[in-house]
Motif scaffolding. Sequence first.
Motif, mmCIF file in Angstrom:
data_model
loop_
_atom_site.group_PDB
_atom_site.id
_atom_site.type_symbol
_atom_site.label_atom_id
_atom_site.label_comp_id
_atom_site.label_asym_id
_atom_site.label_seq_id
_atom_site.Cartn_x
_atom_site.Cartn_y
_atom_site.Cartn_z
ATOM 1 N N ASN A 1 0.890 -1.375 0.132
ATOM 2 C CA ASN A 1 0.049 -0.160 -0.101
ATOM 3 C C ASN A 1 0.155 1.296 0.054
ATOM 4 N N TRP A 2 1.839 1.221 0.955
ATOM 5 C CA TRP A 2 2.629 2.235 0.748
ATOM 6 C C TRP A 2 3.866 2.629 -0.675
ATOM 7 N N ALA A 3 4.155 1.513 -1.262
ATOM 8 C CA ALA A 3 4.938 1.769 -2.191
ATOM 9 C C ALA A 3 4.317 1.407 -3.888
ATOM 10 N N LEU A 4 3.006 1.196 -3.610
ATOM 11 C CA LEU A 4 1.855 1.376 -4.844
ATOM 12 C C LEU A 4 1.171 2.590 -4.351
ATOM 13 N N ARG A 5 1.420 3.674 -4.003
ATOM 14 C CA ARG A 5 0.298 4.577 -3.009
ATOM 15 C C ARG A 5 0.036 5.167 -4.120
ATOM 16 N N TYR A 6 0.641 5.396 -5.238
ATOM 17 C CA TYR A 6 0.587 6.241 -6.419
ATOM 18 C C TYR A 6 -0.239 5.679 -7.591
ATOM 19 N N ARG A 7 -0.430 5.045 -6.779
ATOM 20 C CA ARG A 7 -1.767 4.277 -8.228
ATOM 21 C C ARG A 7 -2.825 4.470 -8.019
ATOM 22 N N ALA A 8 -3.861 5.043 -9.193
ATOM 23 C CA ALA A 8 -5.171 5.510 -8.487
ATOM 24 C C ALA A 8 -6.596 4.517 -8.572
ATOM 25 N N VAL A 9 -7.068 5.015 -8.010
ATOM 26 C CA VAL A 9 -8.005 3.782 -7.069
ATOM 27 C C VAL A 9 -9.139 4.423 -7.408
ATOM 28 N N SER A 10 -10.033 3.692 -8.247
ATOM 29 C CA SER A 10 -11.616 4.174 -9.171
ATOM 30 C C SER A 10 -12.421 3.937 -8.053
#
Lengths: 259, 260
Positions: free
Chosen positions: B247-256
Amino acid sequence: MSDPVIRFTNVTTVFSRPDGRGDFTAVDRLSFEIAKGEIVAVLGKTGCGKSTMFKIVAGLIEPSAGQARVIGHDPFREFDFFRGKIGIVFQNDRLMPWRTALDNVLLGLQILDSDPKQAEDTARAWLTRLGLSGHETDYPHALSGGMRQRVSIARAFAVDPEILLCDEPFSSLDEMTARDLRTEFVRLVRQTDKTAVFITHQIKEAMDIGDRVLAFHRPARIAYEARLNATTSDSDRQRVHDDIMRVLSAEPAGTEQGV
Amino acid sequence: MMTMMKNTRTMRALQAAAGMIVLAFGWQILSMIFPHYLFPPVPEIISRTVEVLITGSLLVDVLLTAGRIFGGLLGAFALGGILAMVIGQSRTAENFVAPILTFFQGIPALSWVVFAIIWFHGIEFRVLFIMIMTTLPAFTFQILDAFRSMSKDLFEMTMSFRPSRWTLFRFLIVPTIVPGILTAWKVNLGNAARVVVVAELVGATGGVGYQLLRQQQLFDMAGAMAWTLQLVLFVLVVQQVITAIENWALRYRAVSERAM
């Protein structure tokens, strides 16, 4: 007169078809020169080999025959010579999704081992210059298409390159945003005295941006060339526009697809 | 939006807890029908589980198994990462190495246990060998897949700045393969936990597997359940840690918003 910044001499590029059924020619004995400080718009139909020519200048692919020289050097074989000398704005923004807007602009400066503090100041200044102040910590997914393309323009300018290569950078944007960015882009290129190659498939965009317009036939070779400047009259511009239309419409059918 | 997320999380936690309560309830009913040496009551299993956790001499066995799992996974991850990078850059290397790894993938974990017992003397080396051999192919293929999914567009863009190989690795390759690495760890953690028990059951003098063997010899079902739960708890805790890192490392991902 000084040496041209970019010189193509009978450059030919042949690719193998992905399905293994023979080869196709993307660039066919292409020759041209671009002088320092010039903005040259390269125009042609989709698949005419504009992007292949672009990748040759960028040093990303090597021509099959002929000679490509950029600042007097071979861009493919002398790849490292061009560190910091070429900035590229691609058709899509190509921002790293895991980097914030600021970090994306910093990328080139970090690769060039710039002083971190100075690099950050430069990146921030470019974001501000392109109207993105306040968005430094935003990730690409949180930015609009126009904003993302501004970040990619900032990334290209931030390394202060001698040459700017732009591959249809505004083609995916709405007309209003594209027009604003086009104006901004030309102003920045003039201000910073860069040499720019601007690829597009829109005649109007090519004429708005270029000091010179090169129209390509397929496979990439020059079919038409025109010089334009601020004093070019409307009637002359209309004539150039009509000529380009005629040349591109007259392109022979059944030619090979470029890359 | 935050409140909605919190509510969804709470709902999920409640549903998960409800599932476990139903399972425990079913077990408790079975313990009332069948003799306790077959289905010990839930409170007894819980008390034995807690006893393992709070008794130093018993906890050592849990930590020993945890150490073996981590050691094996780290070894397989390091080797798999190197192999994936080599394969990813050379078609010849792929042609040579990929069939060997595929062949290894077909060998059952128990066969590796037997090979290790025949080939090696040291217990720790045996377990490490088994762990690495059983998780190496999966790590290699998963990291290779992540490497191959690297965007050609981003590669060309990065190359336009003429980075060194190390810079390219740091700025592009590592962030690209991180999601794949985290998934590989999650998947292999479960596999490793199962394999380590088999390895310890047959060839070790300590650890959860060894303790399970002892409970079997004593015909102590409550003890077997308590030691099994140690491993389950360990896997769950580590999975949560990996999820938190993810969750921390991929926090840049947009969440629908729809997906939430």
